[in-house]
Write a protein that holds these residues in place. Structure first.
Motif, mmCIF file in Angstrom:
data_model
loop_
_atom_site.group_PDB
_atom_site.id
_atom_site.type_symbol
_atom_site.label_atom_id
_atom_site.label_comp_id
_atom_site.label_asym_id
_atom_site.label_seq_id
_atom_site.Cartn_x
_atom_site.Cartn_y
_atom_site.Cartn_z
ATOM 1 N N SER A 187 12.732 2.544 -10.383
ATOM 2 C CA SER A 187 11.903 1.883 -11.024
ATOM 3 C C SER A 187 11.882 0.387 -11.892
ATOM 4 C CB SER A 187 12.590 2.457 -12.413
ATOM 5 O OG SER A 187 13.911 1.905 -12.378
ATOM 6 N N GLY A 188 12.625 -0.254 -11.125
ATOM 7 C CA GLY A 188 12.613 -1.667 -11.482
ATOM 8 C C GLY A 188 14.089 -2.233 -12.396
ATOM 9 N N GLY A 189 14.787 -0.816 -13.003
ATOM 10 C CA GLY A 189 15.895 -1.077 -13.689
ATOM 11 C C GLY A 189 16.930 -1.908 -13.221
ATOM 12 N N SER A 190 17.009 -1.612 -11.504
ATOM 13 C CA SER A 190 17.835 -2.518 -10.721
ATOM 14 C C SER A 190 18.272 -3.267 -10.172
ATOM 15 C CB SER A 190 19.185 -1.801 -10.005
ATOM 16 O OG SER A 190 19.321 -0.280 -10.965
ATOM 17 N N THR A 191 18.473 -4.597 -9.885
ATOM 18 C CA THR A 191 18.138 -5.711 -9.031
ATOM 19 C C THR A 191 19.519 -6.263 -8.090
ATOM 20 O OG1 THR A 191 18.752 -7.077 -10.805
ATOM 21 C CG2 THR A 191 16.569 -6.200 -10.718
ATOM 22 N N TYR A 192 19.078 -6.659 -7.332
ATOM 23 C CA TYR A 192 20.548 -7.150 -6.268
ATOM 24 C C TYR A 192 20.257 -8.606 -6.651
ATOM 25 C CZ TYR A 192 21.357 -2.535 -6.860
ATOM 26 O OH TYR A 192 21.254 -1.084 -7.425
ATOM 27 N N SER B 12 1.217 -0.645 0.140
ATOM 28 C CA SER B 12 0.189 0.249 0.116
ATOM 29 C C SER B 12 0.948 1.225 0.331
ATOM 30 C CB SER B 12 -0.982 -0.057 1.330
ATOM 31 O OG SER B 12 -0.309 0.134 2.802
ATOM 32 N N GLY B 13 0.397 2.642 -0.401
ATOM 33 C CA GLY B 13 1.369 3.521 0.187
ATOM 34 C C GLY B 13 1.984 3.870 -1.543
ATOM 35 N N ARG B 14 2.768 4.836 -1.093
ATOM 36 C CA ARG B 14 3.940 4.908 -2.611
ATOM 37 C C ARG B 14 4.516 3.829 -2.797
ATOM 38 N NH1 ARG B 14 6.785 10.332 0.654
ATOM 39 N NH2 ARG B 14 4.624 11.191 0.954
ATOM 40 N N THR B 15 5.066 3.471 -3.926
ATOM 41 C CA THR B 15 6.820 3.498 -4.381
ATOM 42 C C THR B 15 7.653 2.912 -3.457
ATOM 43 O OG1 THR B 15 5.670 3.965 -6.592
ATOM 44 C CG2 THR B 15 7.744 2.596 -6.295
ATOM 45 N N TYR B 16 8.723 2.052 -3.193
ATOM 46 C CA TYR B 16 8.821 1.801 -2.584
ATOM 47 C C TYR B 16 10.309 1.044 -2.870
ATOM 48 C CZ TYR B 16 6.169 4.093 1.769
ATOM 49 O OH TYR B 16 5.442 4.123 1.534
ATOM 50 N N VAL B 17 11.264 0.952 -2.908
ATOM 51 C CA VAL B 17 12.476 0.576 -2.352
ATOM 52 C C VAL B 17 12.031 -0.720 -1.796
ATOM 53 C CG1 VAL B 17 15.288 -0.723 -1.930
ATOM 54 C CG2 VAL B 17 14.407 1.758 -3.140
ATOM 55 N N ALA C 163 16.916 -10.667 -2.475
ATOM 56 C CA ALA C 163 17.721 -9.859 -3.130
ATOM 57 C C ALA C 163 16.308 -8.022 -2.843
ATOM 58 C CB ALA C 163 16.687 -11.009 -4.164
ATOM 59 N N ALA C 164 16.724 -7.669 -3.735
ATOM 60 C CA ALA C 164 15.898 -6.152 -4.613
ATOM 61 C C ALA C 164 15.938 -5.667 -4.943
ATOM 62 C CB ALA C 164 16.994 -5.506 -3.156
ATOM 63 N N ILE C 165 15.178 -4.856 -5.593
ATOM 64 C CA ILE C 165 14.856 -3.883 -6.513
ATOM 65 C C ILE C 165 14.661 -2.335 -6.457
ATOM 66 C CG2 ILE C 165 12.062 -4.632 -6.042
ATOM 67 C CD1 ILE C 165 12.354 -5.223 -9.960
ATOM 68 N N ASN C 166 15.259 -1.854 -7.371
ATOM 69 C CA ASN C 166 15.059 -0.196 -6.801
ATOM 70 C C ASN C 166 13.330 -0.665 -7.651
ATOM 71 O OD1 ASN C 166 14.837 -0.041 -9.800
ATOM 72 N ND2 ASN C 166 16.922 1.131 -9.573
#
Length: 123
Positions: A51-56, A25-30, A46-49
């Motif tokens: 925009s979805g353009g960077s993943t780890y 819910s709410g805003r777009t977060y990392v 795993a993580a994603i920024n």
């Protein structure tokens, strides 16, 4: 208050696949995924920024797991393939308010947590 709701866990045989979802819910977060096996610490997966353009990914899941997101649905996914018994754990979705360029990979970097979903991989 941000709410994170995970789904998609379950029991699967080794070599199988599962896809976890986390609706926010709410805003777009990392966004990140962590897991915790019995008696162990909660570990980064795993993580994603935003925009979805960077993943780890942690080394143990590279090439097997894929994190992605659909910002229109405010949902992040974790596609898990070639599952191993060692992947058995409770998987947690987490959201970070960080504005830093570097995506956090520790629990301290995240502000909100889901309730967790159990993933069990049988041998």
């Amino acid at each position: 208050q941000v709410q994170l709701v995970e789904s998609g866990g379950g029991l699967v045989q080794a070599g199988g696949s599962l896809r976890l979802s986390c609706a926010a819910s709410g805003r777009t977060y990392v966004m990140g995924w962590f897991r915790q096996a019995p008696g162990k610490e909660r570990d980064f997966v795993a993580a994603i920024n935003r925009s979805g353009g960077s993943t780890y990914y942690t080394d143990f899941v590279k090439g097997r797991f894929t994190i992605s997101r659909d910002n229109a649905k405010n949902t992040v996914y974790l596609q898990m393939n070639s599952l191993k018994p060692e992947d058995t754990a409770v998987y947690y979705c987490a959201a970070s308010r960080t504005l830093a360029a570097a995506v956090p990979t520790t629990t301290r970097g995240y502000d909100y947590w889901g309730q967790g979903t159990q993933v069990t991989v049988s041998s």
